[in-house]
Motif scaffolding. Structure first.
Motif, PDB file in Angstrom:
ATOM      1  N   ASP A  87       0.861  -1.187   0.000  1.00 47.67           N
ATOM      2  CA  ASP A  87       0.000   0.000   0.000  1.00 47.67           C
ATOM      3  C   ASP A  87       0.896   1.235   0.000  1.00 47.67           C
ATOM      4  OD1 ASP A  87      -1.698   2.118   0.558  1.00 47.67           O
ATOM      5  OD2 ASP A  87      -2.255   1.419   2.557  1.00 47.67           O
ATOM      6  N   ILE A  88       1.222   1.720  -1.195  1.00 50.24           N
ATOM      7  CA  ILE A  88       2.227   2.797  -1.288  1.00 50.24           C
ATOM      8  C   ILE A  88       1.702   4.108  -0.699  1.00 50.24           C
ATOM      9  CG2 ILE A  88       1.688   3.479  -3.675  1.00 50.24           C
ATOM     10  CD1 ILE A  88       4.790   3.743  -4.085  1.00 50.24           C
ATOM     11  N   GLU A  89       0.425   4.427  -0.932  1.00 46.72           N
ATOM     12  CA  GLU A  89      -0.120   5.661  -0.343  1.00 46.72           C
ATOM     13  C   GLU A  89      -0.057   5.594   1.184  1.00 46.72           C
ATOM     14  OE1 GLU A  89      -1.809   4.233  -2.944  1.00 46.72           O
ATOM     15  OE2 GLU A  89      -2.097   5.827  -4.433  1.00 46.72           O
ATOM     16  N   GLY A  90      -0.442   4.438   1.708  1.00 45.51           N
ATOM     17  CA  GLY A  90      -0.414   4.259   3.156  1.00 45.51           C
ATOM     18  C   GLY A  90       0.998   4.368   3.708  1.00 45.51           C
ATOM     19  N   MET A  91       1.968   3.803   2.980  1.00 44.95           N
ATOM     20  CA  MET A  91       3.353   3.863   3.446  1.00 44.95           C
ATOM     21  C   MET A  91       3.875   5.298   3.391  1.00 44.95           C
ATOM     22  SD  MET A  91       5.929   2.417   4.773  1.00 44.95           S
ATOM     23  CE  MET A  91       5.858   0.625   4.629  1.00 44.95           C
ATOM     24  N   LEU A  92       3.551   6.042   2.316  1.00 47.28           N
ATOM     25  CA  LEU A  92       4.016   7.431   2.229  1.00 47.28           C
ATOM     26  C   LEU A  92       3.422   8.261   3.369  1.00 47.28           C
ATOM     27  CD1 LEU A  92       3.927   7.991  -1.643  1.00 47.28           C
ATOM     28  CD2 LEU A  92       5.950   7.656  -0.208  1.00 47.28           C
ATOM     29  N   ALA A  93       2.165   8.008   3.694  1.00 47.67           N
ATOM     30  CA  ALA A  93       1.529   8.722   4.813  1.00 47.67           C
ATOM     31  C   ALA A  93       2.215   8.362   6.128  1.00 47.67           C
ATOM     32  CB  ALA A  93       0.038   8.389   4.865  1.00 47.67           C
ATOM     33  N   GLN A  94       2.522   7.081   6.288  1.00 54.59           N
ATOM     34  CA  GLN A  94       3.207   6.635   7.517  1.00 54.59           C
ATOM     35  C   GLN A  94       4.587   7.292   7.630  1.00 54.59           C
ATOM     36  OE1 GLN A  94       3.101   2.387   8.618  1.00 54.59           O
ATOM     37  NE2 GLN A  94       5.331   2.405   8.573  1.00 54.59           N
ATOM     38  N   LEU A  95       5.314   7.344   6.515  1.00 57.68           N
ATOM     39  CA  LEU A  95       6.651   7.949   6.526  1.00 57.68           C
ATOM     40  C   LEU A  95       6.560   9.441   6.849  1.00 57.68           C
ATOM     41  CD1 LEU A  95       8.138   6.118   3.418  1.00 57.68           C
ATOM     42  CD2 LEU A  95       8.758   5.718   5.805  1.00 57.68           C
ATOM     43  N   LYS A  96       5.590  10.131   6.225  1.00 59.10           N
ATOM     44  CA  LYS A  96       5.411  11.565   6.495  1.00 59.10           C
ATOM     45  C   LYS A  96       5.131  11.792   7.974  1.00 59.10           C
ATOM     46  CE  LYS A  96       3.241  12.588   2.256  1.00 59.10           C
ATOM     47  NZ  LYS A  96       2.111  13.120   1.507  1.00 59.10           N
ATOM     48  N   SER A  97       4.326  10.923   8.554  1.00 58.26           N
ATOM     49  CA  SER A  97       3.973  11.081   9.976  1.00 58.26           C
ATOM     50  C   SER A  97       5.198  10.899  10.865  1.00 58.26           C
ATOM     51  CB  SER A  97       2.873  10.097  10.368  1.00 58.26           C
ATOM     52  OG  SER A  97       3.417   8.794  10.554  1.00 58.26           O
ATOM     53  N   ASN A  99       8.148  12.040   9.942  1.00 60.04           N
ATOM     54  CA  ASN A  99       9.077  13.089   9.494  1.00 60.04           C
ATOM     55  C   ASN A  99      10.202  12.565   8.609  1.00 60.04           C
ATOM     56  OD1 ASN A  99       7.764  15.284  10.792  1.00 60.04           O
ATOM     57  ND2 ASN A  99       8.593  14.509  12.730  1.00 60.04           N
ATOM     58  N   ILE A 100       9.910  11.538   7.822  1.00 61.65           N
ATOM     59  CA  ILE A 100      10.873  11.034   6.841  1.00 61.65           C
ATOM     60  C   ILE A 100      10.758  11.903   5.589  1.00 61.65           C
ATOM     61  CG2 ILE A 100      11.512   9.052   5.401  1.00 61.65           C
ATOM     62  CD1 ILE A 100      11.944   8.589   8.440  1.00 61.65           C
ATOM     63  N   ARG A 101      11.914  12.367   5.091  1.00 60.38           N
ATOM     64  CA  ARG A 101      11.904  13.244   3.926  1.00 60.38           C
ATOM     65  C   ARG A 101      11.678  12.433   2.642  1.00 60.38           C
ATOM     66  NH1 ARG A 101      16.824  17.199   1.983  1.00 60.38           N
ATOM     67  NH2 ARG A 101      15.819  17.874   0.055  1.00 60.38           N
ATOM     68  N   LEU A 102      10.661  12.822   1.885  1.00 64.59           N
ATOM     69  CA  LEU A 102      10.307  12.114   0.650  1.00 64.59           C
ATOM     70  C   LEU A 102      10.730  12.932  -0.562  1.00 64.59           C
ATOM     71  CD1 LEU A 102       6.680  11.049   1.645  1.00 64.59           C
ATOM     72  CD2 LEU A 102       8.788   9.713   1.872  1.00 64.59           C
ATOM     73  N   ILE A 103      11.142  12.275  -1.618  1.00 66.12           N
ATOM     74  CA  ILE A 103      11.389  12.964  -2.891  1.00 66.12           C
ATOM     75  C   ILE A 103      10.063  13.104  -3.627  1.00 66.12           C
ATOM     76  CG2 ILE A 103      12.515  12.751  -5.150  1.00 66.12           C
ATOM     77  CD1 ILE A 103      14.904  11.496  -3.657  1.00 66.12           C
ATOM     78  N   ASN A 104       9.255  12.041  -3.618  1.00 65.80           N
ATOM     79  CA  ASN A 104       7.923  12.079  -4.227  1.00 65.80           C
ATOM     80  C   ASN A 104       6.879  11.989  -3.112  1.00 65.80           C
ATOM     81  OD1 ASN A 104       9.590   9.861  -6.253  1.00 65.80           O
ATOM     82  ND2 ASN A 104       8.920  11.809  -7.093  1.00 65.80           N
ATOM     83  N   GLU A 105       6.172  13.058  -2.890  1.00 60.05           N
ATOM     84  CA  GLU A 105       5.133  13.082  -1.842  1.00 60.05           C
ATOM     85  C   GLU A 105       3.940  12.206  -2.243  1.00 60.05           C
ATOM     86  OE1 GLU A 105       4.723  15.498   0.972  1.00 60.05           O
ATOM     87  OE2 GLU A 105       6.878  15.878   0.869  1.00 60.05           O
TER      88      GLU A 105
END
Ligand code: CO
Length: 134
Positions: A87-97, A99-105
């Motif tokens: 679940d890539i959307e879920g993982m990106l949300a988890q990472l953002k929460s 404070n992991i810096r993402l290249i692609n939000e």
């Protein structure tokens, strides 16, 4: 909770695809599974499968691409590793929460429909990490 399910590929940035294939395909004898241009990333990629994962060779096709800048700055070598996630959307949300810096939000879509996104090496201990949802 989103889950990491596999190591999909390890990517190497190269200056010359034919010279690199002379090593990976011809000398090591790994089958070349796919060779294609990725216009969105201004690059050409080769995939060579190894026991459930793949070696990806990435070559810039334009001087202004991200890969070309990487190559100019650091030279050839390891570029990123790619993990499959369910679940890539879920993982990106988890990472953002966290404070992991993402290249692609937001996930990007590859030509074959795969979703992918990159995590900034600043937050990973120096390794560019790609996420794939197949
Ligand atoms: Co990749």
């Amino acid at each position: 909770m989103p889950k990491i399910t596999a190591l999909n590929h390890v990517a190497v940035v190269v200056e010359n695809m034919e010279q690199s294939l002379a090593f990976w395909r011809d000398a090591l004898g790994i089958e070349l599974h796919e060779l294609r241009d990725v216009p969105a990333e201004k690059s050409r990629v080769a995939f060579l499968p190894v026991a459930g994962a793949e070696v990806e060779l990435v070559m810039p096709t334009s001087d202004d691409s991200g890969v070309a800048k990487y190559l100019a700055k650091r030279g050839q070598g390891m570029h990123h590793l790619c993990l499959e996630v369910d679940d890539i959307e879920g993982m990106l949300a988890q990472l953002k929460s966290k404070n992991i810096r993402l290249i692609n939000e937001e996930p990007r879509a590859a030509a074959d429909g795969k979703k992918y996104a990159f995590i900034h090496p600043e937050s990973t201990g120096g390794v560019l990490v790609e996420l794939y949802q197949l």
